[in-house]
Design a protein around this motif. Structure first.
Motif, short mmCIF file in Angstrom:
data_model
loop_
_atom_site.label_atom_id
_atom_site.label_comp_id
_atom_site.label_asym_id
_atom_site.label_seq_id
_atom_site.Cartn_x
_atom_site.Cartn_y
_atom_site.Cartn_z
N GLY A 13 0.82 -1.20 0.00
CA GLY A 13 0.00 0.00 0.00
C GLY A 13 0.85 1.25 0.00
O GLY A 13 0.40 2.32 -0.42
N ARG A 14 2.10 1.13 0.46
CA ARG A 14 3.03 2.25 0.38
C ARG A 14 3.90 2.08 -0.86
O ARG A 14 3.95 1.01 -1.47
CB ARG A 14 3.92 2.30 1.62
N TYR A 15 4.58 3.17 -1.22
CA TYR A 15 5.46 3.17 -2.39
C TYR A 15 6.78 3.80 -1.98
O TYR A 15 6.80 4.77 -1.22
CB TYR A 15 4.81 3.96 -3.53
N PRO A 16 7.92 3.28 -2.44
CA PRO A 16 9.21 3.87 -2.07
C PRO A 16 9.27 5.36 -2.41
O PRO A 16 8.79 5.80 -3.45
CB PRO A 16 10.21 3.07 -2.92
N THR A 17 9.87 6.13 -1.52
CA THR A 17 9.96 7.58 -1.70
C THR A 17 11.13 7.97 -2.59
O THR A 17 12.07 7.20 -2.79
CB THR A 17 10.12 8.29 -0.34
N ARG A 18 11.06 9.18 -3.11
CA ARG A 18 12.15 9.81 -3.87
C ARG A 18 12.54 9.05 -5.14
O ARG A 18 13.69 9.10 -5.57
CB ARG A 18 13.38 10.03 -2.98
N GLN A 23 6.01 3.68 -12.09
CA GLN A 23 6.60 2.43 -12.56
C GLN A 23 6.19 1.29 -11.63
O GLN A 23 6.66 1.22 -10.49
CB GLN A 23 8.12 2.54 -12.64
N SER A 24 5.32 0.43 -12.11
CA SER A 24 4.78 -0.65 -11.28
C SER A 24 5.86 -1.60 -10.80
O SER A 24 5.74 -2.19 -9.72
CB SER A 24 3.71 -1.41 -12.05
N MET A 25 6.95 -1.75 -11.57
CA MET A 25 8.00 -2.70 -11.18
C MET A 25 8.74 -2.24 -9.93
O MET A 25 9.46 -3.03 -9.30
CB MET A 25 8.99 -2.90 -12.32
N LEU A 26 8.59 -0.95 -9.56
CA LEU A 26 9.26 -0.43 -8.37
C LEU A 26 8.36 -0.49 -7.14
O LEU A 26 8.78 -0.12 -6.05
CB LEU A 26 9.71 1.02 -8.60
N SER A 27 7.13 -0.94 -7.30
CA SER A 27 6.18 -0.99 -6.19
C SER A 27 6.50 -2.14 -5.25
O SER A 27 7.14 -3.13 -5.64
CB SER A 27 4.75 -1.13 -6.71
N VAL A 28 6.02 -2.03 -4.02
CA VAL A 28 6.18 -3.12 -3.07
C VAL A 28 5.43 -4.35 -3.55
O VAL A 28 5.88 -5.49 -3.39
CB VAL A 28 5.68 -2.69 -1.67
N MET A 53 2.71 -6.68 6.95
CA MET A 53 2.67 -6.93 5.51
C MET A 53 1.82 -5.87 4.83
O MET A 53 2.04 -5.53 3.67
CB MET A 53 2.12 -8.32 5.23
N ALA A 54 0.82 -5.36 5.53
CA ALA A 54 -0.04 -4.30 5.00
C ALA A 54 0.25 -3.00 5.73
O ALA A 54 0.60 -3.01 6.91
CB ALA A 54 -1.52 -4.67 5.15
N ASP A 55 0.11 -1.89 5.03
CA ASP A 55 0.28 -0.58 5.66
C ASP A 55 -1.08 -0.10 6.13
O ASP A 55 -2.07 -0.21 5.41
CB ASP A 55 0.89 0.41 4.68
N LEU A 213 11.85 1.51 1.65
CA LEU A 213 10.81 2.51 1.43
C LEU A 213 11.32 3.94 1.43
O LEU A 213 10.61 4.84 1.00
CB LEU A 213 9.71 2.35 2.49
N ASP A 214 12.54 4.17 1.92
CA ASP A 214 13.09 5.52 1.93
C ASP A 214 14.60 5.44 2.13
O ASP A 214 15.14 4.36 2.41
CB ASP A 214 12.43 6.38 3.03
N PRO A 215 15.31 6.58 2.00
CA PRO A 215 16.79 6.55 2.11
C PRO A 215 17.29 6.07 3.46
O PRO A 215 18.48 5.74 3.58
CB PRO A 215 17.17 8.02 1.86
N GLY A 216 16.42 6.04 4.47
CA GLY A 216 16.84 5.52 5.77
C GLY A 216 16.94 4.01 5.81
O GLY A 216 17.26 3.44 6.87
N GLU A 217 16.67 3.33 4.68
CA GLU A 217 16.75 1.88 4.61
C GLU A 217 17.73 1.45 3.51
O GLU A 217 17.34 0.85 2.51
CB GLU A 217 15.36 1.29 4.34
N PRO A 218 19.02 1.79 3.67
CA PRO A 218 20.00 1.45 2.62
C PRO A 218 20.33 -0.04 2.61
O PRO A 218 19.91 -0.81 3.48
CB PRO A 218 21.22 2.28 3.03
N GLY A 219 21.10 -0.43 1.62
CA GLY A 219 21.58 -1.80 1.55
C GLY A 219 20.64 -2.74 0.82
O GLY A 219 19.63 -2.34 0.25
#
Length: 420
Positions: A13-18, A23-28, A53-55, A213-219
């Motif tokens: 239900g969320r989408y990665p920021t920035r 682009q659907s291939m970038l969705s969770v 698993m769900a937001d 989901l955001d830059p705070g989750e690298p790697g």
């Protein structure tokens, strides 16, 4: 042999920021679908879901449908699903499982009460799963206080969503609490950074977020493949299915004499860095970068005041992966001889240069203490409290003090040169 796939904190239900949102291939959801396909193609025994698993904000829309379809596909392939609910999906998951009425989909820990299930694996071995789910969006008591397990000859997995070694309102518990239980492997949810603690009697795994989901989750992100052999030896391997990755790229601009040189260095190092990352993650589709420019350079003042203009010029495609620049951090220092400047007695630049030299060799300094006092008063003010922001830690504050002191020194010397 028992083979499992563990994942959690997908926040469907969320989408990665920035990154581009078209682009659907970038969705969770796309990564969840790939995880389901992977489990089916590998003919695994079960998929373990560790919560969230769900937001919560989208749980009855995209998340509900995507979860239902994936769970049904796994069940049709005779792959059991064992799931708990986290603080975000405490409401949606019990309803989803109840509506499906599928014996291959098993929900544990409803209403905040520990429960267990026994799976028969393809090898004929039995697997015991014990789990606890959030009964509401917050739970400030240690959930392990109510766990009372009997001994079992079956390999036993504990599934829990919450905060490890951190007193909070999200089901806190300690490593000691985990080690005291009759559990052979703990699979946890809530923390988005993958973490494996393999020093205790029973390994403890946070699989991390399925898709960052955001830059705070690298790697690297993705589900974890778990293999348990006949002697109960455990092998854990992360499967890098995520299509998005966030990273910081350090770039040394010490040898750059002009901004054009900086641009060339940035371009070259971005491509080199991206090639290394894609070598680790061949299916990566989008790499979002933050640049950290460092080094002693005569361009320090220009970079610090103007930054790098038009960062879009650095966006590029490396193989099948789009590489974009999110932000640029300037960590450079001026090309000055502090020892020489410090010899200027009774002169503001000389005094500041002496302080800077002292900062390099002392943890405590009046500049640090003054900055700490001012910063603390600002962050404790009513306006800042309402933002919920945390004051910078000591290391960050000392770095900021030094950066600003170097900028001030540069300005003082520039004025001195202008005035003769």
């Amino acid at each position: 042999m028992i083979r499992l796939l563990c994942l959690g904190d997908a926040h469907l239900g969320r989408y990665p920021t920035r990154i581009p949102h078209d682009q659907s291939m970038l969705s969770v959801r796309a990564v969840w679908n790939r995880a389901v396909e992977y489990a089916i193609s590998e003919e695994l025994d079960a998929v373990i879901l560790t919560g969230d698993m769900a937001d919560s904000s989208n749980s009855y829309f995209e998340a509900y449908g995507a979860l239902r379809i994936g769970l049904r596909q796994l069940s049709d392939a005779s792959i059991a699903v064992v799931a708990i609910a986290g603080n975000h999906d405490f409401a949606v998951f019990p309803q989803l499982v109840e509506s499906m009425s599928d014996e291959n989909v098993r929900f544990l820990g409803q209403d905040g009460k520990w429960s267990e299930t026994r799976l028969q694996t393809r090898s004929g071995r039995a697997l015991r799963c014990v789990g606890w789910s959030f009964p509401s969006s917050h739970y400030d008591r240690p959930p392990l206080d109510s766990l009372h397990l009997s001994h079992s000859d079956d390999f036993t997995i504990g599934i829990l969503h919450g905060d490890l070694d951190n007193q909070s309102k999200y089901a806190p518990f300690t490593q000691g609490d985990l080690a005291a239980q009759l559990i052979d492997l703990w699979l946890l949810g809530h923390v988005h950074a993958p973490q494996l603690y393999d020093t205790a009697r029973a390994p403890v795994l946070y699989p991390g977020s399925l898709q960052p989901l955001d830059p705070g989750e690298p790697g690297v992100h993705g589900p974890w493949l778990i293999t348990i052999d006949d002697q109960n030896h455990i092998e854990l391997m992360q499967v890098s299915l995520a299509s998005v990755r966030y990273e910081e790229i350090p770039i040394d601009v010490t040898r750059c004499a002009h901004i054009e040189d900086v641009n060339i260095a940035v371009t070259d190092q971005i491509e080199q860095f991206a090639l290394e990352i894609i070598g680790q993650q061949p299916d990566l589709k989008h790499l979002s970068c933050r640049l950290l420019l460092s080094g002693q350079t005569e361009l320090h003042r220009q970079l610090s005041t103007e930054g790098l203009t038009n960062t879009e010029m650095f966006d590029t495609d490396v193989r099948q992966c789009r590489v974009t620049i999110d932000r640029v951090f300037i960590r450079t220092s001026p090309k000055r001889n502090l020892e020489e400047i410090a010899q200027l007695n009774n002169d503001p630049p000389g005094m500041l240069a002496r302080w800077l030299l002292e900062l390099e060799h002392r943890d405590q300094h009046k500049l640090y203490s003054s900055a700490d006092d001012v910063t603390s008063s600002i962050y404790k003010s009513a306006g800042f409290k309402s933002l919920g922001e945390k004051a910078p830690d000591p290391d960050t504050l000392s770095r900021l003090v030094r950066e600003q002191a170097l900028l001030l020194l540069d300005e003082l010397l520039a004025q001195k040169e202008t005035n003769g």
